[in-house]
Design an enzyme around this catalytic site. Structure first.
Site, PDB file in Angstrom:
ATOM      1  N   ASN A 160       0.847  -0.834  -0.264  1.00 18.19           N
ATOM      2  CA  ASN A 160       0.175  -0.056  -0.112  1.00 18.19           C
ATOM      3  C   ASN A 160       0.746   1.049  -0.017  1.00 18.19           C
ATOM      4  O   ASN A 160       1.052   1.524   0.705  1.00 18.19           O
ATOM      5  CB  ASN A 160      -0.677  -0.137   1.551  1.00 18.19           C
ATOM      6  CG  ASN A 160      -1.657   0.985   1.249  1.00 18.19           C
ATOM      7  OD1 ASN A 160      -2.166   2.063   0.661  1.00 18.19           O
ATOM      8  ND2 ASN A 160      -2.614   1.615   2.750  1.00 18.19           N
ATOM      9  N   TRP A 161       1.322   1.644  -1.000  1.00 16.05           N
ATOM     10  CA  TRP A 161       2.104   2.873  -0.685  1.00 16.05           C
ATOM     11  C   TRP A 161       1.097   4.215  -0.822  1.00 16.05           C
ATOM     12  O   TRP A 161       1.737   5.658  -0.725  1.00 16.05           O
ATOM     13  CB  TRP A 161       2.610   3.144  -2.848  1.00 16.05           C
ATOM     14  CG  TRP A 161       3.436   2.251  -2.845  1.00 16.05           C
ATOM     15  CD1 TRP A 161       3.875   1.233  -1.608  1.00 16.05           C
ATOM     16  CD2 TRP A 161       3.558   1.766  -4.219  1.00 16.05           C
ATOM     17  NE1 TRP A 161       5.087  -0.535  -2.868  1.00 16.05           N
ATOM     18  CE2 TRP A 161       4.536   0.207  -4.446  1.00 16.05           C
ATOM     19  CE3 TRP A 161       3.536   1.849  -5.342  1.00 16.05           C
ATOM     20  CZ2 TRP A 161       5.425  -0.225  -5.130  1.00 16.05           C
ATOM     21  CZ3 TRP A 161       4.288   1.652  -6.762  1.00 16.05           C
ATOM     22  CH2 TRP A 161       4.575  -0.029  -6.335  1.00 16.05           C
ATOM     23  N   LYS A 162      -0.131   4.447  -0.598  1.00 14.83           N
ATOM     24  CA  LYS A 162      -0.835   5.448  -0.255  1.00 14.83           C
ATOM     25  C   LYS A 162      -1.096   6.750  -0.548  1.00 14.83           C
ATOM     26  O   LYS A 162      -0.410   6.191  -1.733  1.00 14.83           O
ATOM     27  CB  LYS A 162      -0.700   5.534   1.592  1.00 14.83           C
ATOM     28  CG  LYS A 162      -0.087   4.608   2.486  1.00 14.83           C
ATOM     29  CD  LYS A 162       0.042   4.461   3.738  1.00 14.83           C
ATOM     30  CE  LYS A 162      -0.309   3.370   4.418  1.00 14.83           C
ATOM     31  NZ  LYS A 162       0.115   3.935   5.881  1.00 14.83           N
TER      32      LYS A 162
ATOM     33  N   HIS B 188      -9.394   0.833   4.493  1.00 13.29           N
ATOM     34  CA  HIS B 188      -8.430   0.758   5.841  1.00 13.29           C
ATOM     35  C   HIS B 188      -8.910   2.035   6.477  1.00 13.29           C
ATOM     36  O   HIS B 188      -9.417   2.547   6.619  1.00 13.29           O
ATOM     37  CB  HIS B 188      -7.169   1.573   4.224  1.00 13.29           C
ATOM     38  CG  HIS B 188      -5.822   1.343   5.211  1.00 13.29           C
ATOM     39  ND1 HIS B 188      -5.708   2.564   6.225  1.00 13.29           N
ATOM     40  CD2 HIS B 188      -4.700   0.850   5.061  1.00 13.29           C
ATOM     41  CE1 HIS B 188      -4.579   2.001   6.404  1.00 13.29           C
ATOM     42  NE2 HIS B 188      -4.215   1.305   5.891  1.00 13.29           N
TER      43      HIS B 188
ATOM     44  N   GLU C   1      -6.903   4.419   7.936  1.00 10.80           N
ATOM     45  CA  GLU C   1      -6.901   5.551   7.059  1.00 10.80           C
ATOM     46  C   GLU C   1      -8.361   6.402   6.544  1.00 10.80           C
ATOM     47  O   GLU C   1      -8.389   7.377   6.591  1.00 10.80           O
ATOM     48  CB  GLU C   1      -5.917   5.408   6.427  1.00 10.80           C
ATOM     49  CG  GLU C   1      -4.576   5.354   7.424  1.00 10.80           C
ATOM     50  CD  GLU C   1      -3.057   5.281   7.089  1.00 10.80           C
ATOM     51  OE1 GLU C   1      -3.219   5.784   5.559  1.00 10.80           O
ATOM     52  OE2 GLU C   1      -2.586   5.048   7.681  1.00 10.80           O
TER      53      GLU C   1
ATOM     54  N   GLU D 279      -5.690  -5.098  10.140  1.00 10.17           N
ATOM     55  CA  GLU D 279      -4.326  -4.187  10.758  1.00 10.17           C
ATOM     56  C   GLU D 279      -4.181  -2.692  12.064  1.00 10.17           C
ATOM     57  O   GLU D 279      -5.493  -2.340  12.187  1.00 10.17           O
ATOM     58  CB  GLU D 279      -3.990  -3.178   9.677  1.00 10.17           C
ATOM     59  CG  GLU D 279      -4.677  -3.637   7.994  1.00 10.17           C
ATOM     60  CD  GLU D 279      -3.370  -2.622   7.275  1.00 10.17           C
ATOM     61  OE1 GLU D 279      -2.447  -3.457   6.597  1.00 10.17           O
ATOM     62  OE2 GLU D 279      -4.310  -1.765   7.283  1.00 10.17           O
TER      63      GLU D 279
ATOM     64  N   GLY E  69       2.382   2.298  10.609  1.00  9.76           N
ATOM     65  CA  GLY E  69       3.644   3.616  10.666  1.00  9.76           C
ATOM     66  C   GLY E  69       3.814   3.791  11.701  1.00  9.76           C
ATOM     67  O   GLY E  69       4.214   4.724  11.861  1.00  9.76           O
TER      68      GLY E  69
ATOM     69  N   SER F  88       3.617  -2.161   9.988  1.00  9.24           N
ATOM     70  CA  SER F  88       4.641  -2.238  10.160  1.00  9.24           C
ATOM     71  C   SER F  88       5.734  -3.402  10.199  1.00  9.24           C
ATOM     72  O   SER F  88       6.449  -3.893  10.933  1.00  9.24           O
ATOM     73  CB  SER F  88       5.255  -1.851  12.081  1.00  9.24           C
ATOM     74  OG  SER F  88       4.727  -0.433  12.146  1.00  9.24           O
TER      75      SER F  88
ATOM     76  N   GLY G 297       3.090  -1.404   3.923  1.00 16.05           N
ATOM     77  CA  GLY G 297       2.718   0.158   4.002  1.00 16.05           C
ATOM     78  C   GLY G 297       4.617   0.996   3.295  1.00 16.05           C
ATOM     79  O   GLY G 297       5.349   0.720   2.693  1.00 16.05           O
TER      80      GLY G 297
END
Ligand code: PEP
Length: 253
Positions: free
Chosen positions: A10-12, A96, A98, A168, A174, A214, A235
């Site tokens: 996931n490159w966000k 997700h 976020e 997650e 992160g 992480s 990520g």
């Protein structure tokens, strides 16, 4: 019964077009055998067509990080499921943390997105996970099961092969702080049981459940050693070719 090992990236909201393309080139050129490992990339929407060209015939999956639940029309700024398919996507990330946190996605919108994605022929990677406060209040199980049950509303059992779940824990995303393999595996078991209650144990035993939060080359092996952890959603460590390639190598060894 053997579930496929999945490594999802996931490159966000990171990387320029050039950086994304270089990263994909690096992965394609340098990765060695990956017999039983499915790789799926979730880049920025804007980079999907260029990356699609690079991974053609490479057996790498490509997905959007989100979609809108309406079919099409006057929804300025949104991306439709059919547009992801048209751009070459096979997958989409839904729910997700976020998106749930910053964009107020809730049980209902997540469920509508899952239904829309499946109807369009996309494979869904459904993200679930508890906050630190929820973990400390010992309600992880309840939170995660509620997220699963609500997201699966009105989903037909025949669609289950097109769904994977990414557990997650929000406090691990992160932050450099990952769940212990045993803690993650415990929640994965709970998730599999919940899917079994909604559908049946046979399909539940087939569904891939990934861990995210992480994950890095240093901890991927111990996570993957757990029976109920079928793969990882990564990520930060998927943004650099060295760590990405190391993840591919270690997820299989
Ligand atoms: C993610 O946001 O999906 C994620 C797992 O991020 P990170 O690996 O950076 O914790």
């Amino acid at each position: 019964m053997s579930r496929k090992v999945v490594l999802a990236a996931n490159w966000k909201m990171n990387l320029t077009m050039k950086q994304s393309c270089e990263l994909v080139d690096n992965i394609c050129n340098k990765m060695k055998d990956r017999e039983n490992c499915e790789i799926i990339l979730f880049p920025s929407f804007l980079h999907i067509p260029a990356i699609m060209e690079k991974i053609r015939n490479k057996n790498i999956g490509l997905g959007g990080q989100n979609l809108y639940f309406e079919e099409k029309g006057a929804y300025t700024g949104e991306v439709a499921a059919f547009q992801l398919v048209d751009a070459g996507c096979s997958h989409v990330l839904i729910g997700h943390s976020e998106r749930r946190h910053y964009f107020q996605e809730n049980y209902e919108t997540v469920n509508k997105k899952v239904l829309r994605a499946l109807a369009a022929g996309l494979k869904v990677m459904l993200c679930v996970g508890e906050s630190l406060e929820e973990r400390e209040n010992n309600v992880t199980e309840m939170v995660v099961v509620d997220q699963i049950v609500s997201a699966m509303q009105n989903i037909s059992i025949k669609n289950l092969p097109d769904i994977s779940i990414a557990y997650e824990p929000i406090w691990a995303i992160g932050t450099g702080r990952n769940a212990t393999p045993a803690d993650a595996a415990h929640v994965h078991k709970i998730i599999r049981k919940a899917v079994g209650r909604i559908f049946n144990t046979e399909v539940a035993s087939e569904i891939s459940i990934l861990y995210g939060g992480s994950v890095k080359p240093e901890n991927i092996k111990e996570l993957m050693a757990e029976e109920d952890i079928d793969g990882v959603l990564v990520g930060g460590a998927s943004l650099k070719p060295e760590s990405f390639l190391e993840l591919i190598k270690r997820i299989q060894s």
